[in-house]
Every structure is written in C-alpha cells, then in structure tokens.
Design a protein around this motif. Structure first.
Motif, PDB file in Angstrom:
ATOM      1  N   ARG A 167       0.827  -1.206   0.000  1.00  0.00           N
ATOM      2  CA  ARG A 167       0.000   0.000   0.000  1.00  0.00           C
ATOM      3  C   ARG A 167       0.865   1.261   0.000  1.00  0.00           C
ATOM      4  N   THR A 168       1.908   1.268   0.815  1.00  0.00           N
ATOM      5  CA  THR A 168       2.793   2.427   0.876  1.00  0.00           C
ATOM      6  C   THR A 168       3.427   2.704  -0.481  1.00  0.00           C
ATOM      7  N   ILE A 169       3.887   1.653  -1.151  1.00  0.00           N
ATOM      8  CA  ILE A 169       4.490   1.822  -2.476  1.00  0.00           C
ATOM      9  C   ILE A 169       3.458   2.316  -3.467  1.00  0.00           C
ATOM     10  N   GLN A 170       2.286   1.664  -3.489  1.00  0.00           N
ATOM     11  CA  GLN A 170       1.290   2.002  -4.495  1.00  0.00           C
ATOM     12  C   GLN A 170       0.758   3.419  -4.314  1.00  0.00           C
ATOM     13  N   GLU A 171       0.622   3.865  -3.075  1.00  0.00           N
ATOM     14  CA  GLU A 171       0.159   5.234  -2.836  1.00  0.00           C
ATOM     15  C   GLU A 171       1.118   6.251  -3.441  1.00  0.00           C
ATOM     16  N   ARG A 172       2.402   5.949  -3.392  1.00  0.00           N
ATOM     17  CA  ARG A 172       3.395   6.892  -3.915  1.00  0.00           C
ATOM     18  C   ARG A 172       3.603   6.766  -5.418  1.00  0.00           C
ATOM     19  N   LEU A 173       3.219   5.624  -5.988  1.00  0.00           N
ATOM     20  CA  LEU A 173       3.331   5.457  -7.443  1.00  0.00           C
ATOM     21  C   LEU A 173       2.100   5.967  -8.195  1.00  0.00           C
ATOM     22  N   HIS A 174       0.978   6.077  -7.502  1.00  0.00           N
ATOM     23  CA  HIS A 174      -0.271   6.475  -8.155  1.00  0.00           C
ATOM     24  C   HIS A 174      -0.055   7.706  -9.047  1.00  0.00           C
ATOM     25  N   PRO A 175      -0.600   7.667 -10.287  1.00  0.00           N
ATOM     26  CA  PRO A 175      -1.538   6.704 -10.875  1.00  0.00           C
ATOM     27  C   PRO A 175      -0.883   5.523 -11.596  1.00  0.00           C
ATOM     28  N   THR A 176       0.437   5.416 -11.540  1.00  0.00           N
ATOM     29  CA  THR A 176       1.103   4.247 -12.103  1.00  0.00           C
ATOM     30  C   THR A 176       0.655   2.997 -11.343  1.00  0.00           C
ATOM     31  N   VAL A 177       0.438   1.906 -12.070  1.00  0.00           N
ATOM     32  CA  VAL A 177      -0.065   0.665 -11.485  1.00  0.00           C
ATOM     33  C   VAL A 177       1.050  -0.377 -11.470  1.00  0.00           C
ATOM     34  N   ALA A 178       1.121  -1.142 -10.403  1.00  0.00           N
ATOM     35  CA  ALA A 178       2.094  -2.235 -10.309  1.00  0.00           C
ATOM     36  C   ALA A 178       1.408  -3.502  -9.827  1.00  0.00           C
ATOM     37  N   ARG A 179       2.031  -4.643 -10.142  1.00  0.00           N
ATOM     38  CA  ARG A 179       1.606  -5.930  -9.609  1.00  0.00           C
ATOM     39  C   ARG A 179       2.527  -6.290  -8.453  1.00  0.00           C
ATOM     40  N   TYR A 180       1.982  -7.063  -7.486  1.00  0.00           N
ATOM     41  CA  TYR A 180       2.759  -7.399  -6.299  1.00  0.00           C
ATOM     42  C   TYR A 180       2.589  -8.869  -5.941  1.00  0.00           C
ATOM     43  N   ALA A 181       3.702  -9.518  -5.611  1.00  0.00           N
ATOM     44  CA  ALA A 181       3.679 -10.899  -5.130  1.00  0.00           C
ATOM     45  C   ALA A 181       4.350 -10.961  -3.765  1.00  0.00           C
ATOM     46  N   VAL A 182       3.707 -11.659  -2.835  1.00  0.00           N
ATOM     47  CA  VAL A 182       4.249 -11.869  -1.486  1.00  0.00           C
ATOM     48  C   VAL A 182       4.392 -13.375  -1.303  1.00  0.00           C
ATOM     49  N   VAL A 183       5.624 -13.837  -1.130  1.00  0.00           N
ATOM     50  CA  VAL A 183       5.902 -15.278  -1.090  1.00  0.00           C
ATOM     51  C   VAL A 183       6.787 -15.621   0.100  1.00  0.00           C
ATOM     52  N   ALA A 184       6.417 -16.674   0.821  1.00  0.00           N
ATOM     53  CA  ALA A 184       7.266 -17.209   1.882  1.00  0.00           C
ATOM     54  C   ALA A 184       8.014 -18.411   1.337  1.00  0.00           C
ATOM     55  N   GLY A 185       9.315 -18.460   1.592  1.00  0.00           N
ATOM     56  CA  GLY A 185      10.078 -19.593   1.097  1.00  0.00           C
ATOM     57  C   GLY A 185      11.545 -19.467   1.428  1.00  0.00           C
ATOM     58  N   ALA A 186      12.306 -20.363   0.854  1.00  0.00           N
ATOM     59  CA  ALA A 186      13.727 -20.454   1.155  1.00  0.00           C
ATOM     60  C   ALA A 186      14.556 -19.533   0.272  1.00  0.00           C
ATOM     61  N   VAL A 187      15.584 -18.961   0.869  1.00  0.00           N
ATOM     62  CA  VAL A 187      16.611 -18.216   0.151  1.00  0.00           C
ATOM     63  C   VAL A 187      17.921 -18.934   0.421  1.00  0.00           C
ATOM     64  N   ASP A 188      18.585 -19.426  -0.638  1.00  0.00           N
ATOM     65  CA  ASP A 188      19.810 -20.202  -0.431  1.00  0.00           C
ATOM     66  C   ASP A 188      21.042 -19.557  -1.051  1.00  0.00           C
ATOM     67  N   VAL A 189      20.860 -18.361  -1.618  1.00  0.00           N
ATOM     68  CA  VAL A 189      22.000 -17.590  -2.101  1.00  0.00           C
ATOM     69  C   VAL A 189      22.047 -16.289  -1.301  1.00  0.00           C
ATOM     70  N   ASN A 190      23.083 -16.146  -0.503  1.00  0.00           N
ATOM     71  CA  ASN A 190      23.244 -14.975   0.365  1.00  0.00           C
ATOM     72  C   ASN A 190      22.041 -14.738   1.283  1.00  0.00           C
ATOM     73  N   PRO A 191      21.550 -15.765   1.961  1.00  0.00           N
ATOM     74  CA  PRO A 191      20.445 -15.534   2.901  1.00  0.00           C
ATOM     75  C   PRO A 191      20.895 -14.577   4.000  1.00  0.00           C
ATOM     76  N   GLY A 192      20.002 -13.702   4.385  1.00  0.00           N
ATOM     77  CA  GLY A 192      20.343 -12.738   5.422  1.00  0.00           C
ATOM     78  C   GLY A 192      21.085 -11.525   4.926  1.00  0.00           C
ATOM     79  N   ALA A 193      21.331 -11.438   3.605  1.00  0.00           N
ATOM     80  CA  ALA A 193      22.022 -10.275   3.060  1.00  0.00           C
ATOM     81  C   ALA A 193      21.148  -9.039   3.172  1.00  0.00           C
TER      82      ALA A 193
END
Length: 214
Positions: free
Chosen positions: A73-99
């Motif tokens: 929401r914070t991003i989209q409010e500042r981009l308006h009227p430009t539209v973006a798609r958003y994906a929120v995914v939980a999963g593993a990071v195995d290249v530089n995790p914690g970077a």
C-alpha cells in the motif's frame, strides 16, 4: 554467506512501464516509494527494498509477514496513478540468505515470486500471496486484488485525500491540512469508496497476522 534461510519475499512489477514517456522519472518515483517503505517498516525489513531489474521491477524481504500489505500500500500510494503488480511469497533463500542487498539474494522464494508475477500478468491481477497457508493466502489475495483495483480508479485528488486521511486520522484534520471543508473531505472519501477499501485491507492485514491499519 552459505546456508538456507526462510523469509518473505515481496516483488513488484510496474504495469506497461515501457510505454511510460519518462522512464527516468518513473525510476525516481519508484526509488522514493521504496525509501519510504524502508524507513516506515525498518523494524520488519530484512533486505532493503530496491530496484531489481531496469526501471520497472523492485523487491525486498520481510522478517514480519504481517506488514506485507502495508508495504504494498505504501508503495502504491506513492506510485499512483502508475499501477504495479505485487507478489508476497514465503520460502527459502539459499544464495546470500540474510544479506542486506536484495539484488545479491536468490533461491526458491524468489523463483516462486517471479512465477506469481507472471501469473498475475496472465490473469490481469494485481496482488498474490503465497505463504503456505492456503486459506489465509486466498483471502488476502482476493481482498488485496480487489482493493488495489479500486485504488487504480482513484483520481489524483482522491488518492491525495485518502493518503492524508491515513496520516491525520480524522476528516477535520485532513480538511485543515488540505485547506478544504470537512464536507469536501467526506464527499471525496465517499466517492473513492474508501470505507469499503479500508475494511478489505483490514481483513488482509488480519489474515497476514498484522494489526489492521486505518
């Protein structure tokens, strides 16, 4: 850094960015929106939000999934009227995790987030959540997609008033800040259907484990 870490990846992709007549200005707006997220949600951000590919794709990671929709929401409010798609995914990071640099990270969570953005492109959607909790994910995805669709239709003035209302919390305070009447604020919020959007967004936040925002 070696090893594997489970985290929450948020990726965004600006719709039809190649048709934007000023891609440099678009990138500046994206960077300003991401800086706002990194500041507002500093306690929850893992790898800071930053542009990933060209001028139209960006992302970051979260330690607390409950704020994921707030970030969007914070991003989209500042981009308006430009539209973006958003994906929120939980999963593993195995290249530089914690970077702290999201561009240096990779792993199954990022691959799934890329797939989710492709699914949204094919379906014409704007928001997809995949955390492994099917019931909560379906609720958050449906409510978020509809809320963002309504936000897309807002005029610049409606978006300004809604953003001011979230910041000041009362219509009287918004009227004073914008130099208009309280009645004008009320009419603008009503025309934007903000009460309904706010209820939908509160359900998303509850589904993701956060306290609902205004």
């Amino acid at each position: 850094m070696n090893g594997t870490e489970r985290t929450h990846v948020v990726l965004g992709d600006v719709v039809d960015s190649r048709s934007d007549p000023d891609r440099e200005a678009l990138r500046d707006r994206i960077e300003e929106a991401l800086a706002a997220v990194n500041e507002e949600y500093a306690d929850a951000v893992g790898a800071a939000f930053a542009p990933i590919k060209g001028a139209d794709e960006f992302g970051g990671t979260l330690r607390d999934p409950g704020v994921a929709y707030g970030v969007v929401r914070t991003i989209q409010e500042r981009l308006h009227p430009t539209v973006a798609r958003y994906a929120v995914v939980a999963g593993a990071v195995d290249v530089n995790p914690g970077a702290s640099d999201v561009t240096a990270m990779d792993g199954p969570a990022f691959h799934r987030a890329d797939e989710a953005l492709a699914e949204l492109t094919d379906a014409g959607g704007a928001f997809l959540v995949d955390t492994g909790d099917a019931r909560a994910d379906d609720l958050a995805t449906a409510a978020g997609d509809l809320a963002l669709a309504v936000r897309e239709e807002w005029t610049d003035r409606q978006a300004e008033v809604v953003r001011a209302y979230r910041r000041h919390e009362t219509q009287t305070a918004v009227a004073e800040a914008l130099g208009v009447s309280t009645q004008a604020v009320s009419k603008t919020l009503s025309a934007a259907r903000y009460d309904r959007v706010r209820r939908a967004e509160a359900r998303i936040e509850r589904a993701l484990g956060a306290e609902p925002d205004r």
